[in-house]
Design a protein around this motif. Sequence first.
Motif, short mmCIF file in Angstrom:
data_model
loop_
_atom_site.label_atom_id
_atom_site.label_comp_id
_atom_site.label_asym_id
_atom_site.label_seq_id
_atom_site.Cartn_x
_atom_site.Cartn_y
_atom_site.Cartn_z
N GLU A 186 -1.78 -3.72 6.75
CA GLU A 186 -2.66 -3.32 7.86
C GLU A 186 -3.96 -2.72 7.33
OE1 GLU A 186 -2.51 -0.68 11.97
OE2 GLU A 186 -0.67 -1.49 11.09
N ALA A 187 -3.86 -1.96 6.25
CA ALA A 187 -5.07 -1.40 5.64
C ALA A 187 -5.99 -2.53 5.20
CB ALA A 187 -4.71 -0.51 4.46
N ARG A 188 -5.44 -3.51 4.51
CA ARG A 188 -6.26 -4.61 4.00
C ARG A 188 -6.92 -5.39 5.13
NH1 ARG A 188 -1.05 -5.77 1.12
NH2 ARG A 188 -1.10 -4.48 -0.75
N SER A 189 -6.19 -5.57 6.22
CA SER A 189 -6.72 -6.40 7.31
C SER A 189 -7.71 -5.67 8.20
CB SER A 189 -5.57 -6.94 8.17
OG SER A 189 -4.90 -5.88 8.83
N THR A 190 -7.67 -4.32 8.20
CA THR A 190 -8.53 -3.56 9.11
C THR A 190 -9.71 -2.89 8.41
OG1 THR A 190 -7.04 -1.66 8.92
CG2 THR A 190 -6.70 -3.14 10.80
N VAL A 191 -9.45 -2.24 7.28
CA VAL A 191 -10.53 -1.48 6.61
C VAL A 191 -10.74 -1.92 5.16
CG1 VAL A 191 -10.32 0.55 8.09
CG2 VAL A 191 -8.90 0.37 6.01
N GLY A 192 -9.87 -2.76 4.64
CA GLY A 192 -10.03 -3.25 3.28
C GLY A 192 -8.94 -2.74 2.35
N ALA A 193 -8.79 -3.41 1.23
CA ALA A 193 -7.79 -3.01 0.24
C ALA A 193 -8.09 -1.60 -0.27
CB ALA A 193 -7.78 -4.00 -0.92
N PRO A 194 -7.06 -0.80 -0.45
CA PRO A 194 -7.30 0.59 -0.85
C PRO A 194 -7.80 0.75 -2.27
CG PRO A 194 -4.95 0.12 -0.77
CD PRO A 194 -5.64 -1.07 -0.19
N ASP A 195 -8.75 1.69 -2.43
CA ASP A 195 -9.25 2.09 -3.74
C ASP A 195 -8.38 3.18 -4.34
OD1 ASP A 195 -12.02 0.67 -3.68
OD2 ASP A 195 -11.92 1.76 -1.78
N GLY A 196 -7.76 3.98 -3.45
CA GLY A 196 -6.96 5.10 -3.91
C GLY A 196 -5.72 5.27 -3.05
N CYS A 197 -4.77 6.01 -3.59
CA CYS A 197 -3.53 6.27 -2.85
C CYS A 197 -3.03 7.66 -3.21
CB CYS A 197 -2.48 5.22 -3.21
SG CYS A 197 -0.88 5.46 -2.41
N ILE A 198 -2.63 8.41 -2.19
CA ILE A 198 -2.02 9.72 -2.36
C ILE A 198 -0.58 9.63 -1.88
CG2 ILE A 198 -2.26 12.20 -1.97
CD1 ILE A 198 -4.80 10.81 -3.07
N ALA A 199 0.37 9.68 -2.79
CA ALA A 199 1.79 9.57 -2.43
C ALA A 199 2.34 10.98 -2.20
CB ALA A 199 2.56 8.85 -3.53
N ALA A 200 2.15 11.48 -0.99
CA ALA A 200 2.49 12.87 -0.68
C ALA A 200 3.76 13.03 0.14
CB ALA A 200 1.33 13.55 0.04
N ALA A 201 4.34 11.92 0.61
CA ALA A 201 5.51 12.02 1.49
C ALA A 201 6.74 12.50 0.72
CB ALA A 201 5.79 10.66 2.12
N ALA A 202 7.51 13.35 1.36
CA ALA A 202 8.76 13.84 0.76
C ALA A 202 9.64 14.43 1.85
CB ALA A 202 8.49 14.88 -0.32
N THR A 203 10.92 14.49 1.59
CA THR A 203 11.83 15.19 2.49
C THR A 203 12.15 16.55 1.88
OG1 THR A 203 13.84 14.33 1.44
CG2 THR A 203 12.86 13.01 3.20
N TRP A 204 12.23 17.55 2.71
CA TRP A 204 12.50 18.93 2.27
C TRP A 204 13.80 19.39 2.90
CZ3 TRP A 204 11.64 22.60 -1.10
CH2 TRP A 204 11.92 23.94 -0.78
N PRO A 205 14.80 19.75 2.10
CA PRO A 205 16.08 20.21 2.68
C PRO A 205 15.88 21.51 3.44
CG PRO A 205 16.26 19.71 0.31
CD PRO A 205 14.81 19.75 0.64
N PRO A 206 16.20 21.54 4.72
CA PRO A 206 15.96 22.76 5.50
C PRO A 206 16.88 23.91 5.12
CG PRO A 206 17.15 21.13 6.81
CD PRO A 206 16.74 20.45 5.54
N ASN A 207 18.05 23.58 4.57
CA ASN A 207 19.02 24.62 4.20
C ASN A 207 19.37 24.50 2.73
OD1 ASN A 207 19.36 25.52 6.99
ND2 ASN A 207 20.50 23.62 7.28
#
Length: 267
Positions: free
Chosen positions: A67-88
Amino acid sequence: MMTGLSGSVVVVTGAGGLIGSAVCSALLREGATVVAQYRNRPPAVPTHVSIQADLTDEDQVRKIFAEARSTVGAPDGCIAAAATWPPNRTAIVDMTTAEWHEHFTANALMTFLTVREFLADVRSRGTGSLVLMGAAAATYGHPGRAHFAASKSAVTFGLLQSLVDEMTALAPRARVNLVAPGSVGTGEPPVVDADDDTAPQSFLALPDPPSADDVASAVVWLLSPRLSGAVTGQVVRVDAGLAGRFRRKVVRDSDLAAAAADGTARS
């Protein structure tokens, strides 16, 4: 100082979190085009493209980049910030296999799938900057949340260092670095007893924990080809001197005064 990020396309995963939203805001201020991924909560700031996706599903990860490539162009950069945090907190002796997979496996897999898809663009475009998100727990551990700490250690050490050469093999100037935040504060002044060694601030060299904006500033610096174009394979700790917890607990003002009085103090 100009970062050179104006007009660049950057994918940010985990954009709905506190740090992810701060990263999106910082990139937007630099004029970047931001493609934001979130799972449950959209980012707190409007981005150019916002996509709900489960990063443990490789088809959905592919959809983000497509979707990025088709709408705004191929990405120059990427920030892999997603993670799961155990609540307990759960001690390893009591941890189930399902709990381990929910946090160690999921965190490692989300980062792997995100990185793999971005590297396809690095190879086709001949350029790219990747910033991974680690954690202070990767170095110091986190009793009760060992699955989270172990997943961040895998990203910080094994994955980061493997990617340094793999990325330059795809593109000579492609770079990868990692930001390792400590516990992020809200920006409110702390109310603690200065003599309480159990307070969170007693584990820091600096008086206050880092903010999400502090972490975002480090991300922007590492992403920028102008500010850090010769930097790759590095871990930038944004933790207010968390290693200072040893100095703070062992060497206190009262200890120094007593040592000075009997002549044992050292400069």
